[in-house]
Design a protein around this motif. Structure first.
Motif, PDB file in Angstrom:
ATOM      1  N   GLY B  64       0.921  -1.435  -0.199  1.00  0.00           N
ATOM      2  CA  GLY B  64      -0.159   0.691   0.150  1.00  0.00           C
ATOM      3  C   GLY B  64       1.140   1.417  -0.326  1.00  0.00           C
ATOM      4  N   SER B  65       1.612   1.328   0.819  1.00  0.00           N
ATOM      5  CA  SER B  65       2.501   2.566   0.967  1.00  0.00           C
ATOM      6  C   SER B  65       3.303   2.674  -0.100  1.00  0.00           C
ATOM      7  CB  SER B  65       3.355   2.456   2.443  1.00  0.00           C
ATOM      8  OG  SER B  65       4.514   1.256   1.997  1.00  0.00           O
ATOM      9  N   LEU B  67       2.495   1.443  -3.284  1.00  0.00           N
ATOM     10  CA  LEU B  67       1.658   2.205  -4.692  1.00  0.00           C
ATOM     11  C   LEU B  67       1.021   3.863  -4.049  1.00  0.00           C
ATOM     12  CD1 LEU B  67      -0.830  -0.426  -5.230  1.00  0.00           C
ATOM     13  CD2 LEU B  67       1.135  -0.369  -6.449  1.00  0.00           C
ATOM     14  N   GLY B  68       0.841   3.846  -2.948  1.00  0.00           N
ATOM     15  CA  GLY B  68       0.673   6.059  -2.557  1.00  0.00           C
ATOM     16  C   GLY B  68       1.363   6.055  -2.590  1.00  0.00           C
ATOM     17  N   GLU B  84      -0.851   8.169 -13.518  1.00  0.00           N
ATOM     18  CA  GLU B  84      -0.413   6.913 -11.727  1.00  0.00           C
ATOM     19  C   GLU B  84       0.940   6.018 -11.930  1.00  0.00           C
ATOM     20  OE1 GLU B  84      -2.367   3.272 -12.324  1.00  0.00           O
ATOM     21  OE2 GLU B  84      -2.317   3.054 -14.485  1.00  0.00           O
ATOM     22  N   VAL B 255      -5.234   1.797  -6.411  1.00  0.00           N
ATOM     23  CA  VAL B 255      -4.231   2.900  -5.257  1.00  0.00           C
ATOM     24  C   VAL B 255      -3.682   3.759  -5.591  1.00  0.00           C
ATOM     25  CG1 VAL B 255      -3.233   2.266  -3.046  1.00  0.00           C
ATOM     26  CG2 VAL B 255      -4.723   0.573  -3.896  1.00  0.00           C
ATOM     27  N   GLY B 256      -2.500   3.972  -5.803  1.00  0.00           N
ATOM     28  CA  GLY B 256      -1.736   5.155  -6.483  1.00  0.00           C
ATOM     29  C   GLY B 256      -2.038   6.201  -6.841  1.00  0.00           C
ATOM     30  N   VAL B 259      -5.383   7.528  -3.762  1.00  0.00           N
ATOM     31  CA  VAL B 259      -4.254   8.433  -2.507  1.00  0.00           C
ATOM     32  C   VAL B 259      -4.006   9.321  -2.388  1.00  0.00           C
ATOM     33  CG1 VAL B 259      -2.828   7.488  -0.947  1.00  0.00           C
ATOM     34  CG2 VAL B 259      -4.324   5.693  -1.065  1.00  0.00           C
ATOM     35  N   SER B 278       1.136  10.095   1.622  1.00  0.00           N
ATOM     36  CA  SER B 278       0.129   9.187   0.534  1.00  0.00           C
ATOM     37  C   SER B 278       0.620   7.869   0.226  1.00  0.00           C
ATOM     38  CB  SER B 278       0.503   9.388  -1.397  1.00  0.00           C
ATOM     39  OG  SER B 278       0.134  10.621  -1.547  1.00  0.00           O
ATOM     40  N   GLY B 282      -1.580   5.031   1.303  1.00  0.00           N
ATOM     41  CA  GLY B 282      -1.896   3.652   0.301  1.00  0.00           C
ATOM     42  C   GLY B 282      -2.007   3.017   1.260  1.00  0.00           C
ATOM     43  N   VAL B 286      -5.339  -0.731   1.292  1.00  0.00           N
ATOM     44  CA  VAL B 286      -4.303  -1.519   1.008  1.00  0.00           C
ATOM     45  C   VAL B 286      -5.288  -1.938   2.556  1.00  0.00           C
ATOM     46  CG1 VAL B 286      -3.257  -2.681   0.632  1.00  0.00           C
ATOM     47  CG2 VAL B 286      -3.259  -1.319  -0.885  1.00  0.00           C
ATOM     48  N   THR B 308     -10.362  -3.272  -4.805  1.00  0.00           N
ATOM     49  CA  THR B 308      -9.574  -1.469  -5.100  1.00  0.00           C
ATOM     50  C   THR B 308     -10.482  -1.502  -6.251  1.00  0.00           C
ATOM     51  OG1 THR B 308      -7.509  -2.509  -5.544  1.00  0.00           O
ATOM     52  CG2 THR B 308      -7.751  -1.996  -3.161  1.00  0.00           C
TER      53      THR B 308
END
Lengths: 251, 329
Positions: B64-65, B67-68, B84, B255-256, B259, B278, B282, B286, B308
């Motif tokens: 998650g982090s 992608l964010g 993105e 996600v990217g 967020v 972000s 992210g 997630v 998502t």
């Protein structure tokens, strides 16, 4: 030594030279108006002198390392771009980036520079407004304030007066000439011959890749030059406020 | 305000991380589960916590982090809220590498074969993009190179599916591509972590350059930003993070994109402030999605990437609508 020196300076676009063997020296205290018809190479001259595009010959600015150059010259491009809806204050604060050490937050002198730039451009009431929500002319003033906040000894601006109302055009030119009187170097490309004549200390006219004229406004803006380079007839007089140039017809 | 937001997001990540550890089909009581995780009594509970739930929760944070942060960096560099991380073609190429590993049977032969094949796909994509985009040049050549690489990777993935020997192989590939964190081990975490940490380091240090780019490429260059170097750093950082995330979790979309869009107004739209926010946002998204897939349809193996996308697409509609209302489109 500050100011700008160009020697045998040429810029090519594709196979042909846009500018050829320009030699020009702009010193401290000068407010130089860069004139010329569309496509004469005004923007090219400034961008190449800054090192933003390839060139041949010598430029005192493009030979500097980019970080150091950013503390010596501020550049305001012609395209007024504000990508994100940030506040006016945040946008003007970007002018301080070249002065900040990595990881450092703005110091009192940075805040003072930002405040001074806001005051100079008369933007006090806009401070907290979102920059992208302002009108085109207001955005232009905010971007000029960003360049002023950079507090560099050289200020290079590309058509700064475009899109401003008459009062703001005049106060902008007064701000630029005040910068020059304080010992800075100002180089501004312009289309408004009247403003250039009244507020610049020196005019350089670009034409066919070279310098067609260089000197004080009243010497440069002769009927012959205006006819040859700009293909216009103009009414030129001298007034207590300075030279008045009013184009009246096309040749 | 920036600090409070980051602190709030960190708190949210910690809370959701704990919830993620406590949700699962084994039906452990919360205190029992956490004690089994911490002390380790060698029983089934410890095995469930340490080998199944912990890697899953850690990977949710990691992926998650990644992608964010990659999304915020791409948007900052391209100065476009619709950018993105997948735009430079790395996620498509990583997926292609994984699909080839699944198709050829390498993935079944060794646990690491699939993520390594995916990372190889990402590296190949980066080399092609850098060769196409050239040493000098702005963001447009990067976008075009990315689109070309994405298209090619998509076509080759379709070819592999087309040629798959039986419907089960095709189904396996399709399900992998939907993206999931189910049945991942700590090995997956340790494969992805170094790449994602490296990418985070590369991107988080570029904040001021993205700020300067608010004024356009020319003004940023005049302020001392080396555009060519920034672009190279961006490609390497995004590719490293997104390639690793895709290698361990499959393709997780939106996600990217979503967020940074949600968080932008909360950081005053400053690209530099948006990067860490972000990354945390992210992780929050997630983690929430991965908890949701276990809670909503526990018996049907709902895929994370599907969820998502289902949540993300309407948010994307909202973004377009709002942009249009502001007269920017």
């Amino acid at each position: 030594m500050t100011g700008l020196t160009l020697k045998d300076f040429s810029v090519a676009r594709g196979p042909c030279d846009v500018l050829r063997d320009i030699t020009l020296s702009v010193g401290q205290g000068e407010c130089l108006g860069l004139l010329g018809p569309n496509g004469a190479g005004k923007t090219t001259l400034m961008r190449a002198a800054l090192g933003l595009m390839p060139h041949r010959g010598v430029s005192s600015l493009s030979s500097l390392p980019p970080k150091e150059r950013a503390t010596i010259v501020a550049w305001l491009p012609q395209t007024r771009e504000i990508a994100w809806p940030v506040s006016v204050e945040t946008l003007i604060a970007l002018g301080r980036l070249p002065h900040l050490a990595p990881g450092a937050s703005p110091a009192p002198q940075d805040k003072a520079a930002i405040d001074a730039a806001i005051t100079r451009m008369g933007l006090e009431s806009f401070r907290k407004r979102i920059a992208t929500h302002l009108s085109g002319g207001e955005q232009a003033r905010v971007l000029i304030a960003r360049a002023l906040a950079q507090e560099t000894p050289i200020l290079m601006v590309d058509e700064p007066a475009a899109g401003l109302d008459p009062a703001h055009q005049i106060s902008l030119m007064q701000t630029l000439s005040a910068q020059a009187r304080n010992g800075d170097t100002v180089i501004a490309s312009m289309h408004d011959l009247g403003l250039a004549a009244r507020f610049c200390t020196r005019l350089v006219v670009l034409w066919h890749g070279g310098i067609a004229a260089d000197g004080p406004p009243q010497q440069v803006l002769t009927p012959e030059l205006l006819a040859k380079v700009f293909r216009i007839r103009a009414h030129v007089t001298h007034h207590a406020d300075g030279p008045i140039v009013q184009p009246v017809g096309v040749i | 305000m920036g600090r409070a937001l980051l602190a709030g997001l960190v708190g949210l990540v910690a809370l959701l991380f704990t919830v993620s550890l406590l949700v699962g089909p084994a039906g452990l009581a919360p205190t029992e589960a956490l004690l089994a995780l911490i002390h380790g009594n060698g029983l089934a509970e410890t095995l469930v916590m340490r080998e199944i739930r912990l890697p899953r929760a850690l990977l949710a944070v990691l992926v998650g982090s990644a992608l964010g942060l990659a999304g915020a960096a791409m948007q900052g560099y391209l100065r476009n809220p619709l950018a993105e991380p997948g735009l430079i073609g790395v996620s498509g190429s990583a997926a292609l590498g994984a699909v080839i590993a699944l198709q050829t049977g390498f993935a079944a032969a060794h646990l690491l074969a699939l993520p390594i094949a995916a990372l190889t796909g990402a590296v190949v994509a980066v080399l092609i993009i850098l060769a196409l985009a050239g040493p000098r040049g702005g963001s447009i050549t990067l976008i075009l190179a990315g689109i070309a690489v994405s298209a090619l990777a998509g076509a080759l993935t379709a070819l592999v599916l087309n040629l798959s020997p039986n419907p089960f192989a095709a189904a396996e590939i399709v399900f992998w591509m939907m993206g999931s964190l189910q049945d991942r081990s700590m090995i997956h975490f340790w494969i992805a972590a170094p790449f994602i940490a490296l990418g985070a380091l590369l991107l988080l240090t570029q904040g001021r350059k993205f700020d300067a780019l608010t004024l356009g490429e020319d003004a940023a260059a005049s302020m001392g930003v080396h555009l060519g170097r920034l672009r190279l750093t961006l490609v390497l950082g995004v590719a490293s993070m997104v390639g690793a995330a895709t290698a361990v979790a499959g393709a997780i979309g939106f996600v990217g994109l979503v967020v940074p869009h949600i968080l932008r107004p909360l950081v005053g739209a400053r690209p530099s402030a948006l990067l860490p926010a972000s990354a945390l946002g992210g992780a929050v998204l997630v983690l929430m999605a991965d908890i949701a897939v276990r809670v909503i349809l526990p018996t049907r193996d709902l895929k994370l990437g599907v969820l998502t996308a289902i949540v993300g697409a309407p948010l994307f509609f909202h973004l377009i609508y709002k942009t249009r209302m502001q007269g920017q489109l």
